[in-house]
Write a protein that holds these residues in place. Structure first.
Motif, PDB file in Angstrom:
ATOM      1  N   VAL A 669       0.815  -1.223   0.000  1.00 48.99           N
ATOM      2  CA  VAL A 669       0.000   0.000   0.000  1.00 48.99           C
ATOM      3  C   VAL A 669       0.843   1.265   0.000  1.00 48.99           C
ATOM      4  N   PHE A 670       1.844   1.332   0.902  1.00 49.90           N
ATOM      5  CA  PHE A 670       2.543   2.595   1.113  1.00 49.90           C
ATOM      6  C   PHE A 670       3.842   2.737   0.332  1.00 49.90           C
ATOM      7  N   THR A 671       4.556   1.647   0.105  1.00 45.39           N
ATOM      8  CA  THR A 671       5.891   1.752  -0.474  1.00 45.39           C
ATOM      9  C   THR A 671       5.897   1.525  -1.976  1.00 45.39           C
ATOM     10  N   SER A 672       5.087   0.580  -2.457  1.00 44.55           N
ATOM     11  CA  SER A 672       4.987   0.396  -3.907  1.00 44.55           C
ATOM     12  C   SER A 672       4.161   1.542  -4.499  1.00 44.55           C
ATOM     13  N   LYS A 673       4.104   1.613  -5.809  1.00 44.62           N
ATOM     14  CA  LYS A 673       3.408   2.711  -6.486  1.00 44.62           C
ATOM     15  C   LYS A 673       1.978   2.356  -6.880  1.00 44.62           C
ATOM     16  N   TYR A 678      -4.169   7.441  -4.961  1.00 39.34           N
ATOM     17  CA  TYR A 678      -5.148   7.664  -3.897  1.00 39.34           C
ATOM     18  C   TYR A 678      -4.549   8.548  -2.811  1.00 39.34           C
ATOM     19  N   ASP A 679      -5.433   9.258  -2.075  1.00 42.15           N
ATOM     20  CA  ASP A 679      -4.932  10.073  -0.969  1.00 42.15           C
ATOM     21  C   ASP A 679      -4.627   9.181   0.226  1.00 42.15           C
ATOM     22  N   ILE A 680      -4.064   9.787   1.262  1.00 44.83           N
ATOM     23  CA  ILE A 680      -3.546   9.027   2.388  1.00 44.83           C
ATOM     24  C   ILE A 680      -4.646   8.284   3.139  1.00 44.83           C
ATOM     25  N   GLN A 681      -5.842   8.868   3.223  1.00 47.20           N
ATOM     26  CA  GLN A 681      -6.927   8.211   3.940  1.00 47.20           C
ATOM     27  C   GLN A 681      -7.325   6.897   3.284  1.00 47.20           C
ATOM     28  N   VAL A 682      -7.414   6.922   1.948  1.00 49.40           N
ATOM     29  CA  VAL A 682      -7.763   5.707   1.217  1.00 49.40           C
ATOM     30  C   VAL A 682      -6.654   4.665   1.367  1.00 49.40           C
ATOM     31  N   SER A 683      -5.401   5.116   1.331  1.00 44.15           N
ATOM     32  CA  SER A 683      -4.270   4.184   1.463  1.00 44.15           C
ATOM     33  C   SER A 683      -4.277   3.494   2.823  1.00 44.15           C
ATOM     34  N   VAL A 684      -4.542   4.269   3.886  1.00 41.24           N
ATOM     35  CA  VAL A 684      -4.598   3.693   5.231  1.00 41.24           C
ATOM     36  C   VAL A 684      -5.721   2.666   5.317  1.00 41.24           C
ATOM     37  N   LEU A 685      -6.872   3.021   4.740  1.00 45.58           N
ATOM     38  CA  LEU A 685      -7.995   2.094   4.740  1.00 45.58           C
ATOM     39  C   LEU A 685      -7.647   0.807   4.000  1.00 45.58           C
ATOM     40  N   MET A 686      -7.008   0.955   2.831  1.00 42.87           N
ATOM     41  CA  MET A 686      -6.618  -0.229   2.054  1.00 42.87           C
ATOM     42  C   MET A 686      -5.607  -1.090   2.811  1.00 42.87           C
ATOM     43  N   PHE A 687      -4.710  -0.416   3.569  1.00 44.13           N
ATOM     44  CA  PHE A 687      -3.730  -1.166   4.355  1.00 44.13           C
ATOM     45  C   PHE A 687      -4.424  -2.051   5.392  1.00 44.13           C
ATOM     46  N   PHE A 688      -5.368  -1.469   6.120  1.00 44.46           N
ATOM     47  CA  PHE A 688      -6.067  -2.238   7.143  1.00 44.46           C
ATOM     48  C   PHE A 688      -6.886  -3.374   6.530  1.00 44.46           C
ATOM     49  N   VAL A 689      -7.463  -3.128   5.374  1.00 48.08           N
ATOM     50  CA  VAL A 689      -8.247  -4.176   4.718  1.00 48.08           C
ATOM     51  C   VAL A 689      -7.340  -5.339   4.316  1.00 48.08           C
ATOM     52  N   ILE A 690      -6.244  -5.023   3.616  1.00 46.54           N
ATOM     53  CA  ILE A 690      -5.336  -6.073   3.133  1.00 46.54           C
ATOM     54  C   ILE A 690      -4.683  -6.800   4.307  1.00 46.54           C
ATOM     55  N   GLU A 691      -4.241  -6.022   5.324  1.00 47.42           N
ATOM     56  CA  GLU A 691      -3.599  -6.641   6.481  1.00 47.42           C
ATOM     57  C   GLU A 691      -4.558  -7.595   7.189  1.00 47.42           C
ATOM     58  N   ASN A 692      -5.794  -7.166   7.392  1.00 45.94           N
ATOM     59  CA  ASN A 692      -6.768  -8.017   8.081  1.00 45.94           C
ATOM     60  C   ASN A 692      -7.140  -9.240   7.262  1.00 45.94           C
ATOM     61  N   VAL A 693      -7.146  -9.106   5.936  1.00 42.31           N
ATOM     62  CA  VAL A 693      -7.411 -10.264   5.080  1.00 42.31           C
ATOM     63  C   VAL A 693      -6.293 -11.288   5.239  1.00 42.31           C
ATOM     64  N   PHE A 694      -5.028 -10.796   5.176  1.00 45.26           N
ATOM     65  CA  PHE A 694      -3.876 -11.689   5.340  1.00 45.26           C
ATOM     66  C   PHE A 694      -3.927 -12.403   6.691  1.00 45.26           C
ATOM     67  N   ILE A 695      -4.029 -11.615   7.760  1.00 45.40           N
ATOM     68  CA  ILE A 695      -3.984 -12.179   9.109  1.00 45.40           C
ATOM     69  C   ILE A 695      -5.206 -13.051   9.371  1.00 45.40           C
ATOM     70  N   GLY A 696      -6.363 -12.646   8.854  1.00 42.36           N
ATOM     71  CA  GLY A 696      -7.576 -13.437   9.031  1.00 42.36           C
ATOM     72  C   GLY A 696      -7.466 -14.804   8.402  1.00 42.36           C
ATOM     73  N   ILE A 697      -6.946 -14.843   7.171  1.00 43.70           N
ATOM     74  CA  ILE A 697      -6.782 -16.133   6.493  1.00 43.70           C
ATOM     75  C   ILE A 697      -5.782 -17.009   7.253  1.00 43.70           C
ATOM     76  N   MET A 698      -4.662 -16.395   7.712  1.00 39.85           N
ATOM     77  CA  MET A 698      -3.666 -17.148   8.468  1.00 39.85           C
ATOM     78  C   MET A 698      -4.264 -17.710   9.751  1.00 39.85           C
ATOM     79  N   PHE A 699      -5.061 -16.902  10.445  1.00 42.42           N
ATOM     80  CA  PHE A 699      -5.658 -17.334  11.704  1.00 42.42           C
ATOM     81  C   PHE A 699      -6.644 -18.475  11.473  1.00 42.42           C
ATOM     82  N   ILE A 700      -7.476 -18.336  10.440  1.00 39.30           N
ATOM     83  CA  ILE A 700      -8.474 -19.377  10.147  1.00 39.30           C
ATOM     84  C   ILE A 700      -7.789 -20.694   9.793  1.00 39.30           C
ATOM     85  N   VAL A 701      -6.746 -20.600   8.968  1.00 38.42           N
ATOM     86  CA  VAL A 701      -6.017 -21.811   8.573  1.00 38.42           C
ATOM     87  C   VAL A 701      -5.394 -22.483   9.791  1.00 38.42           C
TER      88      VAL A 701
END
Length: 760
Positions: A669-673, A678-701
């Motif tokens: 979200v933040f380091t790649s292009k 998008y503005d910073i608010q959208v980027s932060v939101l996307m970060f939390f979405v992607i992070e929670n998807v990753f961690i959620g899948i790992m936790f469920i597995v």
């Protein structure tokens, strides 16, 4: 029956040499001034009673060898105060203590030993021999588990591992031995003749027996004993050096069963873990190479090149979790196969544990009890305050390095060095601070005074890892997430002071001043590359320092100053004497940390330089052989400790895997292009979405995949059923207190100079 100890000409010895006690030689003519030093009788008595895990107040319990009272005036049950305050010589104390230990081995344990003088005559090596008969009796009394023979009728997958059964089954019938596996001298299963016990079994049982009877730590503190260690088996060791601890075997699989037979389960688990890690890193290296080629072909700024990079980031997020989950299951399978699932090492007090030596009402034995004035909470606060200060020092050091980097970027004459110098300084900072911190935290961890070895090691591991996590990754986190914003802002302030306009975006002037800001992934990848290249070089140093110390010790032993004045000195070292010059192998804490920190580099930041997975694979390949070489060439043979898990390291790997998921989400979200538009608010939101998807899948597995494979569960249940059937008829027996022995009549109790063999 003769009352003398075996003299040098006493040749018949039964059994296998399993252990060596290295005593100070009380007859050394070159140490007479030290040996004649006075020692208070009450101090000598206290050391003696503590050696036998008793006290003067409980001496009437006959826990120590009663013959000592008949032969040594200063150890009689009751002596007058004036005698208690009198002195004996250090030599008299040494002779009595050594004689008493030898008596215990010979007449209480019914084992043979052989006494050998060192080349310089400063030490006595007591080689202890253990027989199969003694080992079998000890195994029955200790409830030791042996593996049953494979049954040809085993057809189910969960029956692929034969059950482990307590040795008490040997009491039922004399021919019950036929039900158990037997082993040849190399530790391999023998289908004809052989022993019920491997060398590690014999060593383990003797060590447990000896430690229950004698406190070896007290012998070392009172300067009676220098060291105690298991003996190397030269033929088997040479074979391991050839097929495992050699760079010629670098592309061959590790012979883990042979390693386990020689070094036991605890050490083998480390090499099994790093073997699994190698396999997963090989997968990451393949995917990393494909990503690297794709980015080079299409260009990192193109949609195709970015797609390769993002795909690799997603792969790494789940790769770390997959490794952790896979190892959890494999660890359980290895414990099942090795018979350590429910029979891991017995916890006992650390010899260094400090407190009040008193009677434990629960066990009715003398032991070190925790002091009421221990101040554990205060100690813990002090220790973690030091850890906190150390982390602040890391942050300040990294801040100084990147401040220097910014200044170098401002000067056209130094801008070409703005990447290399800070990268090198960062590596230097990591290495130097690690060395300083390790020395401090080891002392503080001892000061905390943990009662058991596992608590001591886990505490040391956690505090060491916490510091190295910050020390190793702070600069990388800065480059990945803060560098572009902070350095751009600083540049804008600088040009504003010179009346040059600068808006909030990255201006052309900023890009020219620091081209790295166009894509911080480039800087991150460069920093990682430098770290891995230097780490590869440091592996040579890691091998070089212990090797140099070993060579220095061997040179000193071979070129003793006495050699020039005493022509009767031997010119060579006996094998047991050679082993005594090797370093002590304590535990693989530093090896685990080194590999887990490397795991973090790849798991959390590998997307910045996909090729580092290949560099990591090369480093792991070398690390396996370096660690094996050190173990087989530079260290004493470790005590054969059973273990069913890598312990706290599994939780640390789990934390690293989740941290990798969060870091990769942040890099996407933040380091790649990808999300620049998008503005910073959208980027932060996307970060939390992607992070929670990753961690959620790992936790469920992790929740849906059991840590214990079904095959292992069924196998353990079936094993219990088989064992219970075989133990329907248990024979009860009363174990005599190990300290209660009938005193023998002796012509001579004390060790004499003639009992020591110097030349064969």
């Amino acid at each position: 029956m003769s009352g003398h100890y075996p003299h040098a000409d006493y040749l018949p010895r039964h059994g296998t040499v399993v252990y060596v006690l290295e005593f100070i030689n009380p007859f050394n003519p070159n140490s007479q001034p030290a040996l004649n030093k006075p020692m208070k009788v009450y101090n000598a008595r206290e050391y003696f009673f503590r050696t036998y895990r008793t006290s003067e107040a409980r001496s009437e319990k006959n826990i120590h060898p009663s013959i000592v009272e008949d032969t040594c005036w200063w150890l009689k049950s009751f002596i007058p105060d004036f005698e208690n305050n009198s002195n004996i010589s250090k030599k008299e104390y040494l002779i009595t203590m050594i004689s008493s230990i030898l008596y215990t081995i010979k007449y209480e344990f019914n084992l043979d030993y052989f006494l050998l003088l060192s080349k310089d005559r400063k030490e006595i090596f007591c080689k202890v021999y253990v027989t199969d008969e003694w080992t079998q009796n000890a195994a029955i009394k200790e409830g030791y588990f042996l593996q049953l023979k494979d049954n040809k009728d085993y057809i189910e997958k969960f029956q692929e591992v034969s059950p482990y059964c307590p040795a008490i089954l040997l009491l039922k019938k004399k021919n019950n031995e036929k039900h158990f596996k037997k082993y040849d001298n190399n530790g391999h299963e023998s289908f004809c003749n052989g022993s019920l016990f491997k060398h590690t079994d014999k060593s383990r049982l003797f060590i447990e027996y000896l430690n229950k009877r004698v406190d070896l730590h007290v012998l070392k503190v009172s300067e009676v004993m220098v060291e105690s260690f298991c003996v190397h088996e030269e033929q088997l060791l040479q074979e391991l050096r050839k097929i495992w601890a050699s760079f010629l075997a670098v592309f061959k699989p590790q012979p883990l069963e042979d390693v386990r037979s020689y070094f036991s389960e605890k050490i083998t688990l480390y090499f099994a873990w790093i073997d699994t890690y190698w396999s997963f890193m090989a997968i990451a290296a393949v995917v990393g190479i494909i990503t690297f080629i794709g980015m080079k072909v299409f260009g990192p700024e193109t949609i195709e090149g970015t797609s390769f990079q993002i795909t690799f980031a997603v792969f790494l997020a789940f790769w770390g979790s997959a490794f952790e989950q896979y190892w959890r299951r494999k660890e359980k399978k290895l414990a099942w196969r090795w018979g350590t699932t429910e029979h891991s090492a017995k916890e006992s007090q650390r010899p260094e544990f400090k407190g009040i030596y008193d009677l434990d009402e629960v066990t009715d034995k003398m032991k070190v009890l925790p002091s009421p004035n221990e101040h554990k909470i205060l100690k813990r606060l002090v220790v973690y305050f030091v850890v906190g200060i150390s982390l602040v020092i890391v942050i300040l050091a990294v801040s100084c390095i990147f401040a220097l980097r910014f200044k170098l970027n401002q000067d056209p004459d130094t801008i070409n060095y703005a990447r290399f110098i800070p990268a090198f300084l960062n590596i230097l900072q990591i290495r130097i601070l690690n060395i300083i911190y390790e020395k401090i935290i080891i002392k503080l961890n001892y000061w905390e005074n943990h009662e058991t070895e596992s608590k001591h090691n886990d505490s040391l591991a956690l505090k060491t890892f916490l510091f190295k996590f910050f020390n190793s990754y702070t600069a990388l986190f800065y480059i990945a997430f803060f560098k572009e914003t902070l350095e751009t802002r600083e540049y804008c302030v600088d040009v504003a002071n010179h009346d040059i306009s600068c808006d909030n975006s990255i201006s052309d002037k900023v890009l020219k001043a620091d081209p790295g800001c166009t894509n911080c992934l480039n800087d991150l990848g460069f920093q990682l590359g430098v770290i891995f290249i230097i780490n590869l070089a440091m592996n040579v140093v890691e091998l070089g320092f212990p090797w140099a110390r070993w060579k220095a010790r061997m040179f000193k032993a071979a070129n003793n100053d006495l050699q020039n004045t005493d022509i009767t000195l031997r010119t060579s070292l006996y094998p047991v004497e050679y082993d005594s010059k090797l370093e002590v192998y304590e535990n693989p804490i530093q090896d685990y940390i080194e590999m887990i920190i490397q795991f973090g580099y790849v798991c959390m930041f590998g997307v910045a330089a996909p090729i580092i997975a290949l560099l990591a694979l090369i480093e792991i390949t070398l690390e396996i052989r370096v660690d094996a070489w050190k173990l087989c060439n530079l260290t004493k043979r470790p005590d054969p400790i059973r273990s069913d898990s890598i312990g706290v390291w599994l939780n640390i790997i789990s934390v690293m895997a989740y941290a990798g998921a969060a870091t990769n989400a942040g890099i996407i979200v933040f380091t790649s292009k990808v999300f620049d538009k998008y503005d910073i608010q959208v980027s932060v939101l996307m970060f939390f979405v992607i992070e929670n998807v990753f961690i959620g899948i790992m936790f469920i597995v992790s929740k849906f995949i059991s840590d214990v494979p079904k095959t292992v569960k069924n196998g353990l249940e079936w094993s219990r059923k088989v064992v219970n059937q075989k133990l329907l008829l248990k024979k009860a027996f009363n174990e005599e207190d190990v300290g209660s022995r009938v005193s023998w009549r002796f012509d001579s109790f004390f060790i004499e100079k003639k009992d020591l063999r110097y030349q064969f």
